[in-house]
Design a protein around this motif. Structure first.
Motif, PDB file in Angstrom:
ATOM      1  N   VAL A  94      11.643  11.813   0.501  1.00  0.00           N
ATOM      2  CA  VAL A  94      11.835  11.594   1.942  1.00  0.00           C
ATOM      3  C   VAL A  94      10.522  11.759   2.712  1.00  0.00           C
ATOM      4  O   VAL A  94      10.323  11.104   3.738  1.00  0.00           O
ATOM      5  CB  VAL A  94      12.983  12.452   2.533  1.00  0.00           C
ATOM      6  N   LEU A  95       9.597  12.604   2.219  1.00  0.00           N
ATOM      7  CA  LEU A  95       8.286  12.692   2.879  1.00  0.00           C
ATOM      8  C   LEU A  95       7.539  11.364   2.728  1.00  0.00           C
ATOM      9  O   LEU A  95       6.891  10.892   3.669  1.00  0.00           O
ATOM     10  CB  LEU A  95       7.444  13.817   2.291  1.00  0.00           C
ATOM     11  N   ALA A  96       7.621  10.757   1.562  1.00  0.00           N
ATOM     12  CA  ALA A  96       6.934   9.476   1.342  1.00  0.00           C
ATOM     13  C   ALA A  96       7.566   8.371   2.180  1.00  0.00           C
ATOM     14  O   ALA A  96       6.862   7.621   2.876  1.00  0.00           O
ATOM     15  CB  ALA A  96       6.984   9.099  -0.139  1.00  0.00           C
ATOM     16  N   SER A  97       8.897   8.259   2.147  1.00  0.00           N
ATOM     17  CA  SER A  97       9.522   7.117   2.829  1.00  0.00           C
ATOM     18  C   SER A  97       9.471   7.286   4.347  1.00  0.00           C
ATOM     19  O   SER A  97       9.337   6.296   5.077  1.00  0.00           O
ATOM     20  CB  SER A  97      10.949   6.873   2.332  1.00  0.00           C
ATOM     21  N   ASN A  98       9.546   8.510   4.848  1.00  0.00           N
ATOM     22  CA  ASN A  98       9.396   8.717   6.296  1.00  0.00           C
ATOM     23  C   ASN A  98       7.937   8.562   6.712  1.00  0.00           C
ATOM     24  O   ASN A  98       7.646   8.021   7.785  1.00  0.00           O
ATOM     25  CB  ASN A  98       9.948  10.079   6.716  1.00  0.00           C
ATOM     26  N   GLY A  99       7.013   9.015   5.865  1.00  0.00           N
ATOM     27  CA  GLY A  99       5.589   8.801   6.150  1.00  0.00           C
ATOM     28  C   GLY A  99       5.250   7.323   6.208  1.00  0.00           C
ATOM     29  O   GLY A  99       4.362   6.907   6.960  1.00  0.00           O
ATOM     30  N   GLY A 100       5.974   6.516   5.455  1.00  0.00           N
ATOM     31  CA  GLY A 100       5.745   5.071   5.453  1.00  0.00           C
ATOM     32  C   GLY A 100       6.012   4.437   6.804  1.00  0.00           C
ATOM     33  O   GLY A 100       5.372   3.446   7.171  1.00  0.00           O
ATOM     34  N   VAL A 101       6.949   5.003   7.560  1.00  0.00           N
ATOM     35  CA  VAL A 101       7.246   4.442   8.888  1.00  0.00           C
ATOM     36  C   VAL A 101       6.047   4.664   9.814  1.00  0.00           C
ATOM     37  O   VAL A 101       5.622   3.749  10.524  1.00  0.00           O
ATOM     38  CB  VAL A 101       8.519   5.069   9.500  1.00  0.00           C
ATOM     39  N   LEU A 112       0.843  -1.200   0.000  1.00  0.00           N
ATOM     40  CA  LEU A 112       0.000   0.000   0.000  1.00  0.00           C
ATOM     41  C   LEU A 112       0.877   1.249   0.000  1.00  0.00           C
ATOM     42  O   LEU A 112       1.952   1.249   0.603  1.00  0.00           O
ATOM     43  CB  LEU A 112      -0.856   0.043   1.276  1.00  0.00           C
ATOM     44  N   ALA A 113       0.374   2.325  -0.610  1.00  0.00           N
ATOM     45  CA  ALA A 113       1.090   3.613  -0.558  1.00  0.00           C
ATOM     46  C   ALA A 113       0.712   4.340   0.729  1.00  0.00           C
ATOM     47  O   ALA A 113      -0.461   4.397   1.077  1.00  0.00           O
ATOM     48  CB  ALA A 113       0.720   4.460  -1.770  1.00  0.00           C
ATOM     49  N   PRO A 114       1.706   4.871   1.434  1.00  0.00           N
ATOM     50  CA  PRO A 114       1.396   5.603   2.674  1.00  0.00           C
ATOM     51  C   PRO A 114       1.046   7.056   2.380  1.00  0.00           C
ATOM     52  O   PRO A 114       1.347   7.566   1.298  1.00  0.00           O
ATOM     53  CB  PRO A 114       2.716   5.537   3.434  1.00  0.00           C
ATOM     54  N   ALA A 115       0.450   7.733   3.368  1.00  0.00           N
ATOM     55  CA  ALA A 115       0.344   9.199   3.300  1.00  0.00           C
ATOM     56  C   ALA A 115       1.736   9.782   3.513  1.00  0.00           C
ATOM     57  O   ALA A 115       2.554   9.211   4.242  1.00  0.00           O
ATOM     58  CB  ALA A 115      -0.604   9.686   4.389  1.00  0.00           C
ATOM     59  N   ALA A 116       2.003  10.913   2.870  1.00  0.00           N
ATOM     60  CA  ALA A 116       3.298  11.579   3.058  1.00  0.00           C
ATOM     61  C   ALA A 116       3.413  12.097   4.490  1.00  0.00           C
ATOM     62  O   ALA A 116       2.403  12.418   5.126  1.00  0.00           O
ATOM     63  CB  ALA A 116       3.438  12.727   2.075  1.00  0.00           C
ATOM     64  N   GLN A 117       4.644  12.156   4.968  1.00  0.00           N
ATOM     65  CA  GLN A 117       4.891  12.734   6.290  1.00  0.00           C
ATOM     66  C   GLN A 117       4.411  14.178   6.310  1.00  0.00           C
ATOM     67  O   GLN A 117       4.635  14.913   5.357  1.00  0.00           O
ATOM     68  CB  GLN A 117       6.415  12.731   6.537  1.00  0.00           C
ATOM     69  N   THR A 118       3.792  14.597   7.395  1.00  0.00           N
ATOM     70  CA  THR A 118       3.389  16.008   7.494  1.00  0.00           C
ATOM     71  C   THR A 118       4.567  16.829   8.012  1.00  0.00           C
ATOM     72  O   THR A 118       5.445  16.316   8.710  1.00  0.00           O
ATOM     73  CB  THR A 118       2.205  16.185   8.462  1.00  0.00           C
ATOM     74  N   THR A 119       4.551  18.113   7.683  1.00  0.00           N
ATOM     75  CA  THR A 119       5.642  18.970   8.168  1.00  0.00           C
ATOM     76  C   THR A 119       5.539  19.161   9.683  1.00  0.00           C
ATOM     77  O   THR A 119       6.549  19.370  10.350  1.00  0.00           O
ATOM     78  CB  THR A 119       5.673  20.322   7.433  1.00  0.00           C
TER      79      THR A 119
END
Ligand SMILES: [Zn+2]
Length: 315
Positions: A86-93, A40-47
């Protein structure tokens, strides 16, 4: 088991294992699916979540490319796609952590996290998604305590720095290379291994100590494959694929036995003379398989709301 990935994880122009291997593993799951794994695709990390952990000036540099030295402090050439990557991959965590709290186990194909410091990147790590996810879930009251288990070859000096002021997070770190070494803090403990024969025993000791410090509401597991003997960036002679398969089984069994929700990230593992791409992918698939096996075990998970945070008392 839900596993998080999107093509944004590999969006930057700079080609390196950390910016590419998530796609290699995701492609392998298309050609050779692992039963029970749903990508699944995650939501991007928020600022907001980023700003809880990293310095505003550094966040701005990664977003804009200015200053260039700061934007490239993790070791990558900057381009505009680095920020959404990096927003996508950090949001994935964070997505994997939330999923683990519901299902018992989850994961994300993210890497490049544990060396990132508050105001700069380091060692191929831009932002520290492990600490960002832990602090986001602590801030909204979803959890009261988090274990960060780091079995990457290298030390998690970024994690140690970023959690030093927060005793609700405890960091167990078993490393075979002293890159990013740090002195033990009250809530970060580093085990150094220089003989392969000591490796699994030391992981067992780290888990046993975590068991005495906890219970925890959540485990974030940085499942590096760079201890592998063929990896030129951190590998230790005698740490074979079989040893790493055993390690993954130990970690997920340990979590399952405690009904401890666990979310993993890929972390290190680098192709080179002794490690080709397909072997690296297969090493990371060991983690996915072990996690999926734990998640599908009956009775894995009990409600984290029933847990009483005991970290402060134990320290
Ligand atoms: Zn590493």
């Amino acid at each position: 088991m839900k596993l998080f990935y999107s093509p944004d994880y590999v969006g930057s122009a700079y080609g390196f294992d950390t910016t590419r291997k998530a796609a290699w593993v995701a492609d392998s799951l298309t050609s050779r699916p692992i039963s029970g794994v749903e990508v699944l695709a995650p939501a991007a990390q928020t600022t907001d979540d980023l700003a809880r952990v990293h310095d505003p000036g550094y966040i701005q540099a990664v977003r804009t490319g200015q200053s260039r030295d700061l934007a490239e402090s993790q070791g990558f050439d900057w381009d505009p796609a680095l920020w959404p990557m990096v927003l996508a991959s950090n949001g994935g965590v964070l997505a994997a952590a939330r999923s683990a709290l519901g299902d018992g186990a989850s994961g994300t194909l993210s890497s490049g996290l544990h060396h990132a410091k508050r105001d700069h990147g380091d060692g191929f790590c831009t932002f520290n998604g492990l600490v960002i996810a832990a602090k986001a879930l602590l801030a909204d009251g979803t959890v009261s305590s988090v274990l960060i288990l780091d079995l990457d070859a290298h030390c998690g000096g970024g994690t140690a720095q970023l959690i030093a002021d927060d005793q609700r997070i405890w960091h167990a770190d078993v490393s075979v290379s002293m890159f990013d070494q740090y002195s033990d803090h009250a809530n970060s403990v580093l085990w150094e291994v220089d003989r392969a024969g000591d490796y699994l025993r030391t992981v067992e000791q780290a888990l046993a100590q975590a068991g005495r410090i906890g219970p925890f509401d959540l485990c974030l597991y940085n499942a590096g494959m760079d201890p592998y003997e063929g990896c030129g960036v951190g590998g230790l002679d005698g740490i074979t694929a079989q040893v790493l398969a055993h390690r993954e089984q130990m970690v997920f069994d340990w979590c399952r036995q405690r009904s401890l929700p666990v979310a993993f990230t890929l972390a290190g593992g680098y192709i080179g003379a002794g490690l080709d791409q397909s072997t690296l992918v297969d090493l990371h698939r060991l983690t996915i398989r072990a996690a999926e096996g734990a998640e599908s075990s009956a009775g894995y998970w009990t409600a984290p709301a029933s847990r009483i945070p005991a970290i402060s008392a134990a320290l």
